[in-house]
Design a protein around this motif. Structure first.
Motif, mmCIF file in Angstrom:
data_model
loop_
_atom_site.group_PDB
_atom_site.id
_atom_site.type_symbol
_atom_site.label_atom_id
_atom_site.label_comp_id
_atom_site.label_asym_id
_atom_site.label_seq_id
_atom_site.Cartn_x
_atom_site.Cartn_y
_atom_site.Cartn_z
ATOM 1 N N VAL A 20 13.668 -18.064 -58.701
ATOM 2 C CA VAL A 20 13.511 -17.527 -57.344
ATOM 3 C C VAL A 20 13.176 -16.049 -57.478
ATOM 4 C CG1 VAL A 20 14.599 -17.194 -55.098
ATOM 5 C CG2 VAL A 20 15.140 -19.223 -56.451
ATOM 6 N N TRP A 21 11.921 -15.719 -57.267
ATOM 7 C CA TRP A 21 11.464 -14.356 -57.531
ATOM 8 C C TRP A 21 11.449 -13.478 -56.279
ATOM 9 C CZ3 TRP A 21 6.909 -13.119 -54.989
ATOM 10 C CH2 TRP A 21 6.080 -14.177 -54.591
ATOM 11 N N ASP A 22 11.585 -14.079 -55.112
ATOM 12 C CA ASP A 22 11.676 -13.307 -53.873
ATOM 13 C C ASP A 22 12.810 -13.884 -53.023
ATOM 14 O OD1 ASP A 22 11.177 -11.571 -51.785
ATOM 15 O OD2 ASP A 22 9.526 -12.734 -50.959
ATOM 16 N N ARG A 32 18.201 -9.945 -56.215
ATOM 17 C CA ARG A 32 17.390 -9.877 -57.432
ATOM 18 C C ARG A 32 16.867 -11.270 -57.740
ATOM 19 N NH1 ARG A 32 22.835 -9.620 -58.308
ATOM 20 N NH2 ARG A 32 23.761 -11.090 -59.777
ATOM 21 N N PRO A 33 15.774 -11.368 -58.467
ATOM 22 C CA PRO A 33 15.320 -12.685 -58.909
ATOM 23 C C PRO A 33 16.362 -13.351 -59.792
ATOM 24 C CG PRO A 33 13.582 -11.056 -59.162
ATOM 25 C CD PRO A 33 14.835 -10.300 -58.856
ATOM 26 N N TYR A 34 16.401 -14.677 -59.744
ATOM 27 C CA TYR A 34 17.386 -15.401 -60.529
ATOM 28 C C TYR A 34 16.843 -16.775 -60.893
ATOM 29 C CZ TYR A 34 18.355 -17.661 -56.025
ATOM 30 O OH TYR A 34 18.228 -18.344 -54.840
ATOM 31 N N LEU A 35 17.460 -17.374 -61.902
ATOM 32 C CA LEU A 35 17.166 -18.736 -62.330
ATOM 33 C C LEU A 35 18.293 -19.655 -61.874
ATOM 34 C CD1 LEU A 35 16.098 -17.660 -65.876
ATOM 35 C CD2 LEU A 35 14.612 -19.085 -64.450
ATOM 36 N N ASN A 89 26.237 1.064 -51.906
ATOM 37 C CA ASN A 89 25.339 1.580 -52.947
ATOM 38 C C ASN A 89 24.536 0.480 -53.627
ATOM 39 O OD1 ASN A 89 27.451 0.377 -54.339
ATOM 40 N ND2 ASN A 89 27.489 1.895 -55.970
ATOM 41 N N HIS A 90 24.368 -0.651 -52.927
ATOM 42 C CA HIS A 90 23.712 -1.787 -53.558
ATOM 43 C C HIS A 90 22.198 -1.622 -53.600
ATOM 44 C CE1 HIS A 90 27.640 -3.494 -52.416
ATOM 45 N NE2 HIS A 90 27.500 -4.160 -53.541
ATOM 46 N N GLY A 91 21.655 -1.784 -54.798
ATOM 47 C CA GLY A 91 20.205 -1.765 -54.959
ATOM 48 C C GLY A 91 19.648 -3.173 -54.921
ATOM 49 N N ARG A 92 18.349 -3.278 -55.148
ATOM 50 C CA ARG A 92 17.713 -4.595 -55.216
ATOM 51 C C ARG A 92 16.512 -4.518 -56.150
ATOM 52 N NH1 ARG A 92 13.366 -5.283 -51.210
ATOM 53 N NH2 ARG A 92 13.084 -3.339 -50.068
ATOM 54 N N GLN A 93 16.186 -5.646 -56.733
ATOM 55 C CA GLN A 93 15.011 -5.755 -57.588
ATOM 56 C C GLN A 93 13.904 -6.421 -56.775
ATOM 57 O OE1 GLN A 93 16.110 -7.867 -61.172
ATOM 58 N NE2 GLN A 93 17.994 -6.701 -61.386
ATOM 59 N N ARG A 94 12.766 -5.762 -56.693
ATOM 60 C CA ARG A 94 11.665 -6.273 -55.871
ATOM 61 C C ARG A 94 10.459 -6.606 -56.736
ATOM 62 N NH1 ARG A 94 9.289 -2.178 -51.623
ATOM 63 N NH2 ARG A 94 8.417 -1.319 -53.557
ATOM 64 N N HIS A 95 9.936 -7.806 -56.530
ATOM 65 C CA HIS A 95 8.716 -8.225 -57.217
ATOM 66 C C HIS A 95 7.577 -7.274 -56.888
ATOM 67 C CE1 HIS A 95 5.450 -10.858 -58.581
ATOM 68 N NE2 HIS A 95 4.883 -10.655 -57.409
ATOM 69 N N ALA A 96 6.836 -6.856 -57.912
ATOM 70 C CA ALA A 96 5.673 -5.979 -57.706
ATOM 71 C C ALA A 96 4.371 -6.767 -57.880
ATOM 72 C CB ALA A 96 5.715 -4.803 -58.676
ATOM 73 N N ASP A 104 4.823 -23.043 -67.848
ATOM 74 C CA ASP A 104 5.882 -22.795 -68.818
ATOM 75 C C ASP A 104 6.066 -21.320 -69.168
ATOM 76 O OD1 ASP A 104 3.577 -22.345 -70.241
ATOM 77 O OD2 ASP A 104 4.067 -23.698 -71.901
ATOM 78 N N ARG A 105 5.336 -20.409 -68.461
ATOM 79 C CA ARG A 105 5.469 -18.985 -68.808
ATOM 80 C C ARG A 105 5.178 -18.109 -67.598
ATOM 81 N NH1 ARG A 105 2.273 -14.781 -71.149
ATOM 82 N NH2 ARG A 105 0.406 -16.103 -71.164
ATOM 83 N N LEU A 106 5.988 -17.060 -67.454
ATOM 84 C CA LEU A 106 5.811 -16.068 -66.402
ATOM 85 C C LEU A 106 5.857 -14.676 -67.013
ATOM 86 C CD1 LEU A 106 8.360 -17.426 -63.752
ATOM 87 C CD2 LEU A 106 5.888 -17.797 -63.757
ATOM 88 N N HIS A 107 5.015 -13.785 -66.483
ATOM 89 C CA HIS A 107 5.079 -12.377 -66.847
ATOM 90 C C HIS A 107 4.965 -11.594 -65.546
ATOM 91 C CE1 HIS A 107 3.547 -8.802 -69.497
ATOM 92 N NE2 HIS A 107 4.739 -8.571 -68.967
ATOM 93 N N GLN A 108 5.989 -10.802 -65.257
ATOM 94 C CA GLN A 108 6.153 -10.197 -63.944
ATOM 95 C C GLN A 108 6.463 -8.711 -64.074
ATOM 96 O OE1 GLN A 108 9.825 -11.469 -62.173
ATOM 97 N NE2 GLN A 108 9.112 -11.232 -60.085
ATOM 98 N N GLU A 109 6.037 -7.930 -63.092
ATOM 99 C CA GLU A 109 6.468 -6.542 -62.960
ATOM 100 C C GLU A 109 7.325 -6.415 -61.706
ATOM 101 O OE1 GLU A 109 2.990 -4.058 -63.084
ATOM 102 O OE2 GLU A 109 2.899 -4.123 -65.286
ATOM 103 N N LEU A 110 8.417 -5.650 -61.831
ATOM 104 C CA LEU A 110 9.351 -5.464 -60.727
ATOM 105 C C LEU A 110 9.703 -3.990 -60.561
ATOM 106 C CD1 LEU A 110 10.745 -7.985 -62.737
ATOM 107 C CD2 LEU A 110 11.667 -8.457 -60.480
ATOM 108 N N ASP A 111 10.175 -3.651 -59.374
ATOM 109 C CA ASP A 111 10.720 -2.326 -59.094
ATOM 110 C C ASP A 111 12.199 -2.468 -58.786
ATOM 111 O OD1 ASP A 111 8.201 -0.989 -59.264
ATOM 112 O OD2 ASP A 111 7.733 -1.646 -57.227
#
Length: 275
Positions: A20-22, A32-35, A89-96, A104-111
């Motif tokens: 789940v990337w978003d 944040r993204p998670y499996l 003070n909670h942050g979050r990871q956002r898909h860029a 079978d493969r993912l390559h991702q950039e996040l902020d």
């Protein structure tokens, strides 16, 4: 409510993990993204998601208790002299963006954003699934963190702030509840594993086994729980970790996911795929 965005990772002709990337989650879990779910080839689920005891445990994810004073773990923040405190003070990871996306493969950039939406760090993340044999497959996780501001990155854990043994933070796997057997090259049982550096760690549950593989030269210590809940983390910041300006924090981990006990052939193939 917006639709959750997810990608299925497949191995040997079946879906073995949902990434789940978003996600659309409360701020208090540090979205944040998670499996989840992650399954064996036989279909047994080997991740737990938002359990009542720790709502911020999101299957398998990359999470840090504190990065430059922002909480990227979820839940309370440990403050020296005050204990665990609820802070805003909670942050979050956002898909860029995606650099690669296949079955079978993912390559991702996040902020990595602080509570006000300011970028503190950029991340490059790779996930891949590898078939080992008829009862086992391997998840490989690669990630690199760099500063988004040009300054230093400071990663903290409760242990680094004075809470003995609470060195969690990094790639964290919440396993299903039940009886578990923990072992590593340092020995068997929590006392032989928790807080110790080891190249591999094994968790045996109800009909399944997870074998975590990490750096063969200078592995991070393991954070392990199996009494009140089952969780494993290759701990980045058992002690405070500072990434200097212009530097990068890079890690590679792999998890062998097996029905029953993995075969010797699967273990050998996992070591090869981890390299």
């Amino acid at each position: 409510m917006p639709t959750v965005q997810a990608h299925d990772l497949s191995c040997a002709g079946r879906v073995v993990a949902r990434y789940v990337w978003d996600p659309h989650l409360p701020a208090t879990v540090s979205p944040r993204p998670y499996l989840h779910p992650v399954t064996t080839l036989g279909g047994l689920t080997v991740t737990g998601f938002m359990p009542a005891d720790h709502l911020h445990h999101l299957g398998a994810s990359i999470a840090v208790p504190v990065l430059n004073e922002a909480n990227f773990w979820g839940g309370r923040t440990y403050v020296a002299g005050h204990g665990s405190v609820h802070l805003d003070n909670h942050g979050r990871q956002r898909h860029a963006r995606w650099l690669h996306r296949s079955g079978d493969r993912l390559h991702q950039e996040l902020d990595w954003l602080d509570r006000d939406g300011h970028a503190l760090a950029h991340e490059s993340r790779g996930l891949s699934a590898h078939h080992l044999d008829g009862t086992a497959w391997l998840l490989r996780v690669d990630f690199t963190l760099t500063s988004a501001t040009g300054g230093t990155l400071t990663l903290d854990s409760p242990a680094a702030r004075g809470r003995t043994g609470a060195g969690y933070g990094g790639f964290f796997w919440r396993a299903p509840d039940g009886d578990h057997r923990i072992s590593a090259e340092t020995g068997t049982g929590i006392d032989a594993v928790h807080g110790r550096a080891a190249r591999w760690l094994s968790v045996e549950g109800g009909g399944w086994t997870l074998v975590f593989l990490t750096d063969t030269i200078s592995p991070d210590p393991w954070f392990v729980r199996c009494d009140d809940y089952a969780g494993v983390c290759s701990a980045l910041a058992w002690e405070r970790l500072v990434v200097p300006a212009g530097g990068a924090l890079t890690r590679r981990l792999s998890v062998l996911v097996a029905d029953g006990t993995p075969t010797d052939e699967a273990l050998t193939a996992a070591e090869e795929a981890h390299r």
